[in-house]
Scaffold this motif. Sequence first.
Motif, short mmCIF file in Angstrom:
data_model
loop_
_atom_site.label_atom_id
_atom_site.label_comp_id
_atom_site.label_asym_id
_atom_site.label_seq_id
_atom_site.Cartn_x
_atom_site.Cartn_y
_atom_site.Cartn_z
N LEU A 225 0.86 -1.19 0.00
CA LEU A 225 0.00 0.00 0.00
C LEU A 225 0.90 1.24 0.00
N TYR A 226 0.69 2.13 -0.97
CA TYR A 226 1.50 3.34 -1.10
C TYR A 226 0.64 4.56 -0.73
N THR A 227 1.17 5.41 0.14
CA THR A 227 0.44 6.62 0.52
C THR A 227 1.38 7.82 0.40
N ARG A 228 0.84 8.93 -0.07
CA ARG A 228 1.55 10.21 -0.08
C ARG A 228 0.74 11.17 0.79
N SER A 229 1.43 11.87 1.68
CA SER A 229 0.74 12.77 2.61
C SER A 229 1.52 14.07 2.73
N ALA A 230 0.93 15.03 3.44
CA ALA A 230 1.61 16.30 3.68
C ALA A 230 2.92 16.03 4.42
N PRO A 231 4.05 16.61 3.96
CA PRO A 231 5.34 16.31 4.59
C PRO A 231 5.37 16.56 6.09
N SER A 232 4.66 17.59 6.54
CA SER A 232 4.68 17.91 7.97
C SER A 232 3.90 16.90 8.81
N GLU A 233 3.12 16.03 8.15
CA GLU A 233 2.27 15.09 8.88
C GLU A 233 2.68 13.63 8.66
N VAL A 234 3.87 13.42 8.12
CA VAL A 234 4.26 12.04 7.78
C VAL A 234 4.31 11.16 9.02
N GLU A 235 4.94 11.65 10.10
CA GLU A 235 5.03 10.82 11.31
C GLU A 235 3.65 10.54 11.90
N ALA A 236 2.79 11.54 11.86
CA ALA A 236 1.44 11.34 12.39
C ALA A 236 0.68 10.31 11.56
N VAL A 237 0.82 10.38 10.24
CA VAL A 237 0.17 9.39 9.37
C VAL A 237 0.73 8.00 9.63
N ARG A 238 2.04 7.92 9.80
CA ARG A 238 2.67 6.62 10.05
C ARG A 238 2.15 5.98 11.33
N SER A 239 1.87 6.80 12.34
CA SER A 239 1.41 6.25 13.61
C SER A 239 -0.02 5.70 13.55
N VAL A 240 -0.85 6.26 12.67
CA VAL A 240 -2.25 5.82 12.61
C VAL A 240 -2.53 4.91 11.42
N LEU A 241 -1.57 4.78 10.51
CA LEU A 241 -1.83 3.99 9.31
C LEU A 241 -2.15 2.53 9.60
N PRO A 242 -1.39 1.83 10.45
CA PRO A 242 -1.73 0.41 10.69
C PRO A 242 -3.13 0.21 11.23
#
Length: 398
Positions: free
Chosen positions: A225-242
Motif C-alpha cells: 500500500l503506497y500513501t503520499r501525505s503532507a510532509p509535515s504530517e508524515v510521522e502522524a500518518v505513520r502512527s495511525v496507518l496500521p
Amino acid sequence: MAGALPRPARLGLADTLRVGSAGLRSRPLRVGLATLGISLGIAAMVAVLGVSSSSRADLDRRLDTLGTNLLIAAPGQTVLGERAKLPTESVQMATRIAPVYSVSATGRVNASIYRNDHIDVGNTGAIAVLAAQPGLLDTVSGGVTEGRWLNRATSTFPAVVLGARAAEKLAAHLPGTRVWLGGQWFGVVGVLGPVPLAPELDNAALVGWSAAETYLRFDAHPTTLYTRSAPSEVEAVRSVLPATVNPQSPYEVRVSRPSDALAAQRATHRTLDRLLLGLGAVALVVGGVGVANTMVISVLERRGEIGLRRALGATRGQIRLQFLMESLLLAGLGGVGGVILGVLATGGYAATQHWPVVVPLVAWLGGVVVTLPVGMIAGLYPAIRAARLTPVAALIAP
C-alpha cells in the motif's frame, strides 16, 4: 456662556490626513529620499524572504521526487507466524486519513509471465506479476516510456504494463506485443520507465485489478500500500496507518520509516526560518531609524510653522497628531514601495534560477502592516518634541 474660553476645534480624520500630508507635499525631494531609504530596507527584507521561500519551494519540489512523504504499508506476520493479509478495503480506509492526499496499491498475483507459450516453466526471469490500481503511477511518481498506463477500460481486459527491467527480459518493448501470462495471452499496452520510489515495479508485470480477479484468480488483497501525505504530517500518518488500514489487527501491518531526506528538509526549514526572522528584524529597524531621522529633521526645520499653528490655537495634541500622521504616511509609502520592489526582485531572480516564485504572506504583512507601527514608534519622539515647543520659542527660534 459669556466670558467662557473658546474650545479648540478637534481635528477629524480627513483633516488629520490633510494636515499630515501637507508636510510631505511641501518637501517632495526629502520625502522621496526618505521613502526610498525605507523602501530599500523593506525591499531587502521582502526579497530575502521571497528568494529564500522560492528556493525552499524548489528544494521541497526536488525532495518530493525522493519520496520524503511516501509511506509504504505491507502485511507482516500473524501471531502464529503466518503471513498476514491486508483487508480488501484497506485502500479506501487509508483515504480517510486527512493529511493523505494519494493512495494506491499493488497485489501479488500467483502467476508467471513468459515471452511465449513455448518457454520452459521454470524460466520466469524472477518477474513478479502484480495487480495494480489506476492511480499507482501518480502515487509513486512513475512514468510510461512506451504506450500508456492502465485505465478503467484496460484494467478489466487481459492487458499488461511491463516494468523497465521486465520489458528487457521479455524483449517486449513495443505496445501490441503479446506475452504468455497465467496460461493465457495478454497484450502489452505500455512499458514503464525506472521508478526510483518503488524499484520493485521495475521487474514486474502489472495488470489491472479487475482483470487480475477475472483472469488470474487474484483474491483482491493488497500486498503493498503506497500513501503520499503532507510532509509535515508524515510521522502522524505513520502512527495511525496500521490501525486505519487493518483495525482488527494493526500489529500485523508493517509501515516503512520516513525518509532521511525528510529530516534534512525540516532541519533546513528551521535554519531558514531563523535566518529570515533575523534579517526581517534588521530591515525593520533600519526602516524605523530612517523614519525617525527624517521626522527629527522635519521638526527642527519647521519650528516656525509649529509656532504659527500654536499661536493660531492648535493644541499640543494636534501637533503631536500631525507629526505622527506624517510618520505613518511616510512609513506606509516606504512599505508599499518596498513590497513592490521586493516582489519584482524576487520574481526576477527566481525566473533566472527556474524556481517557482513564492512571496510569503509574512513578507507582505511585514512590508505594509508592520511598517506602520514602526513608523509610529519612530515618529513618537519627534512628535512629542514638536508638541513641547511653545509658540514664542518656536517663532523666535533661528
